[in-house]
Design a protein around this motif. Structure first.
Motif, PDB file in Angstrom:
ATOM      1  N   ASN A 165      -0.118   0.317   9.169  1.00  0.00           N
ATOM      2  CA  ASN A 165       1.173  -0.300   8.337  1.00  0.00           C
ATOM      3  C   ASN A 165       2.004   0.508   7.741  1.00  0.00           C
ATOM      4  N   GLY A 166       1.877   2.027   8.295  1.00  0.00           N
ATOM      5  CA  GLY A 166       3.068   2.926   7.715  1.00  0.00           C
ATOM      6  C   GLY A 166       2.767   3.941   6.719  1.00  0.00           C
ATOM      7  N   CYS A 167       1.534   3.367   5.944  1.00  0.00           N
ATOM      8  CA  CYS A 167       1.122   4.105   4.903  1.00  0.00           C
ATOM      9  C   CYS A 167       0.273   5.502   5.165  1.00  0.00           C
ATOM     10  N   SER A 168       0.385   6.488   4.354  1.00  0.00           N
ATOM     11  CA  SER A 168      -0.076   7.802   4.790  1.00  0.00           C
ATOM     12  C   SER A 168      -1.180   7.964   3.637  1.00  0.00           C
ATOM     13  N   GLY A 169      -2.193   8.854   4.054  1.00  0.00           N
ATOM     14  CA  GLY A 169      -3.318   9.190   3.276  1.00  0.00           C
ATOM     15  C   GLY A 169      -4.049  10.643   3.337  1.00  0.00           C
ATOM     16  N   VAL A 178      -7.214   3.601  -3.160  1.00  0.00           N
ATOM     17  CA  VAL A 178      -6.071   2.832  -2.547  1.00  0.00           C
ATOM     18  C   VAL A 178      -5.134   2.509  -3.675  1.00  0.00           C
ATOM     19  N   VAL A 179      -3.911   3.156  -3.508  1.00  0.00           N
ATOM     20  CA  VAL A 179      -2.879   2.894  -4.460  1.00  0.00           C
ATOM     21  C   VAL A 179      -1.845   2.056  -4.002  1.00  0.00           C
ATOM     22  N   GLY A 180      -1.556   1.039  -4.770  1.00  0.00           N
ATOM     23  CA  GLY A 180      -0.572  -0.069  -4.496  1.00  0.00           C
ATOM     24  C   GLY A 180       0.134  -0.234  -5.287  1.00  0.00           C
ATOM     25  N   SER A 181       1.630  -0.646  -5.027  1.00  0.00           N
ATOM     26  CA  SER A 181       2.561  -1.003  -6.002  1.00  0.00           C
ATOM     27  C   SER A 181       2.455  -1.959  -7.222  1.00  0.00           C
ATOM     28  N   LYS A 182       1.269  -2.643  -7.317  1.00  0.00           N
ATOM     29  CA  LYS A 182       0.799  -3.507  -8.420  1.00  0.00           C
ATOM     30  C   LYS A 182      -0.534  -2.977  -8.891  1.00  0.00           C
ATOM     31  N   GLY A 183      -0.781  -2.156  -8.533  1.00  0.00           N
ATOM     32  CA  GLY A 183      -2.401  -1.604  -9.283  1.00  0.00           C
ATOM     33  C   GLY A 183      -2.877  -0.664  -8.051  1.00  0.00           C
ATOM     34  N   MET A 225       0.793  -1.393   0.041  1.00  0.00           N
ATOM     35  CA  MET A 225       0.113   0.008   0.102  1.00  0.00           C
ATOM     36  C   MET A 225       0.850   1.282  -0.017  1.00  0.00           C
ATOM     37  N   MET A 226       0.412   2.095  -0.957  1.00  0.00           N
ATOM     38  CA  MET A 226       1.465   3.386  -1.163  1.00  0.00           C
ATOM     39  C   MET A 226       0.953   4.780  -0.595  1.00  0.00           C
ATOM     40  N   ASN A 227      -0.547   4.820  -0.898  1.00  0.00           N
ATOM     41  CA  ASN A 227      -1.062   6.001  -0.478  1.00  0.00           C
ATOM     42  C   ASN A 227      -2.739   5.545  -0.569  1.00  0.00           C
ATOM     43  N   VAL A 228      -3.446   6.559  -0.028  1.00  0.00           N
ATOM     44  CA  VAL A 228      -4.939   6.363   0.339  1.00  0.00           C
ATOM     45  C   VAL A 228      -5.353   7.516   0.019  1.00  0.00           C
ATOM     46  N   GLN A 229      -6.671   7.665  -0.603  1.00  0.00           N
ATOM     47  CA  GLN A 229      -7.226   9.121  -0.708  1.00  0.00           C
ATOM     48  C   GLN A 229      -8.870   8.820  -0.581  1.00  0.00           C
ATOM     49  N   VAL A 230      -9.401   9.538   0.217  1.00  0.00           N
ATOM     50  CA  VAL A 230     -10.865   9.781   0.512  1.00  0.00           C
ATOM     51  C   VAL A 230     -11.204  11.201   0.152  1.00  0.00           C
TER      52      VAL A 230
END
Length: 352
Positions: free
Chosen positions: A231-235, A252-257, A153-158
């Motif tokens: 888990n350390g991810c920011s958003g 939710v932006v991940g390293s594979k999608g 998980m790289m970033n989260v946006q709402v």
């Protein structure tokens, strides 16, 4: 009909008339709606008039005497409390103390949980469930599974651009205007529930800026917050209570999608479009019409029947409807509002 569990609805406002009664009607084969209670006789009778189309035997109850009747009715095992935020907890605690299972919305939390634990101390304690709960929307059930497959998980946006203006039936709701946190808390708690369901972990800290632009709304009506997950991810969580271009997105932006859930209307039905963007540039989307209220009520009926059959031996209700889950949703919003009131200070989210 005598073998069906009997329940009561406490509340007779807009949400009961437009959402609860129709959703309960869809599962009317599972239970008997015995009473609708309100503080006033007029409100109770108004809601009963609508409900009788689906539940011909439903009765009116109102005021203190009506509430006592419900608490003392041994044939009644479950209640749905759909009242103003300021009074929900007190009414719910009275019902729980009387041994009734309760499903309700989410108001103030810490006192409520402490009181619940002091009122219900035995293993067979009544179920206290959270209503209007996005964890029961199929879109979030699916998106949670998809997020597990997009790598790190790289970033989260709402992003929430709401539509709370004078044409909205809840715009003039007095209790929401006199409720600490106002529309931000009342509306935002559902979006946080969706966020927590998707990412599958807790929000640990937040830093927010709040503002008040639309003077027809109680303050604040805008919140912009950075947050950190365990888990350390920011958003980021951005909410505008009333905008001219309503839009609601979880991403939710991940390293594979990337997984995105967007509020949409398709073929006249309101719901959510769940999209999976893969690393090769492909996109697969599925539309899920709203059905969370239907699902949560159906599961609540199932849970209270099973709990009753156990007769004090302890029954684990559906975890998604747990009042503690609701407390965790509110805790995130309260931390954001606290941070906003302190000019963006970092605030740790309370743990429950």
């Amino acid at each position: 009909m005598a073998t069906l569990p009997q329940i009561a609805v406490l509340g007779a406002g807009i949400f009961v008339k437009t959402q609860y009664i129709p959703r309960l009607a869809e599962i009317s084969h599972l239970f008997c709606l015995k009473y609708i209670w309100s503080r006033s006789e007029e409100s109770s009778r108004g809601a009963v008039e609508i409900a009788k189309q689906h539940f011909p035997g439903v009765e009116c109850k109102w005021g203190d005497q009506g509430l006592n009747d419900i608490m003392q009715d041994s044939s009644l095992i479950g209640t749905a409390v759909v009242l103003a935020g300021q009074v929900q907890v007190d009414i719910s605690l009275k019902l729980l103390k009387a041994g009734k299972h309760v499903i309700q919305g989410i108001p103030e939390i810490e006192t409520a949980l402490a009181s619940y634990k002091s009122v219900c101390t035995n293993p067979g304690q009544p179920i206290w469930a959270v209503a209007e709960n996005y964890r029961f929307e199929p879109a979030f059930v699916e998106s949670k599974k998809l997020v597990a497959g997009v790598g790190d998980m790289m970033n989260v946006q709402v992003i929430v651009e709401g539509s709370m203006n004078s044409s909205n039936p809840y715009f003039s709701s007095s209790w929401r205007r006199n409720f600490e946190g106002g529309f931000i808390l009342d509306m935002g708690v559902h979006f946080i529930a969706g966020l927590r369901m998707m990412v599958g972990c807790e929000v640990t800290s937040v830093s927010a800026i709040t503002s008040h632009i639309d003077r027809t709304l109680p303050p604040p009506d805008i919140i912009s917050s950075n947050f950190k997950l365990e888990n350390g991810c920011s958003g980021v969580f951005v909410m505008v209570v009333s905008s001219s271009s309503p839009k609601i997105i979880w991403r939710v932006v991940g390293s594979k999608g990337t997984v995105q859930v967007e509020r949409r209307k398709v073929d006249g039905k309101h719901g959510y479009l769940v999209s999976l963007y893969s690393a090769d540039g492909q996109c697969k989307s599925t539309f899920h019409p709203f059905c969370g209220v239907h699902e949560e009520l159906k599961i609540f009926i199932h849970d209270i029947v099973q709990a009753n059959l156990k007769q004090g031996n302890g029954y684990e209700a559906e975890p998604r409807s747990s009042f503690v889950e609701g407390a965790r949703d509110v805790a995130v919003l309260e931390a954001m509002l606290e941070s906003g009131s302190k000019g963006g200070t970092l605030v740790n989210v309370k743990k429950f």
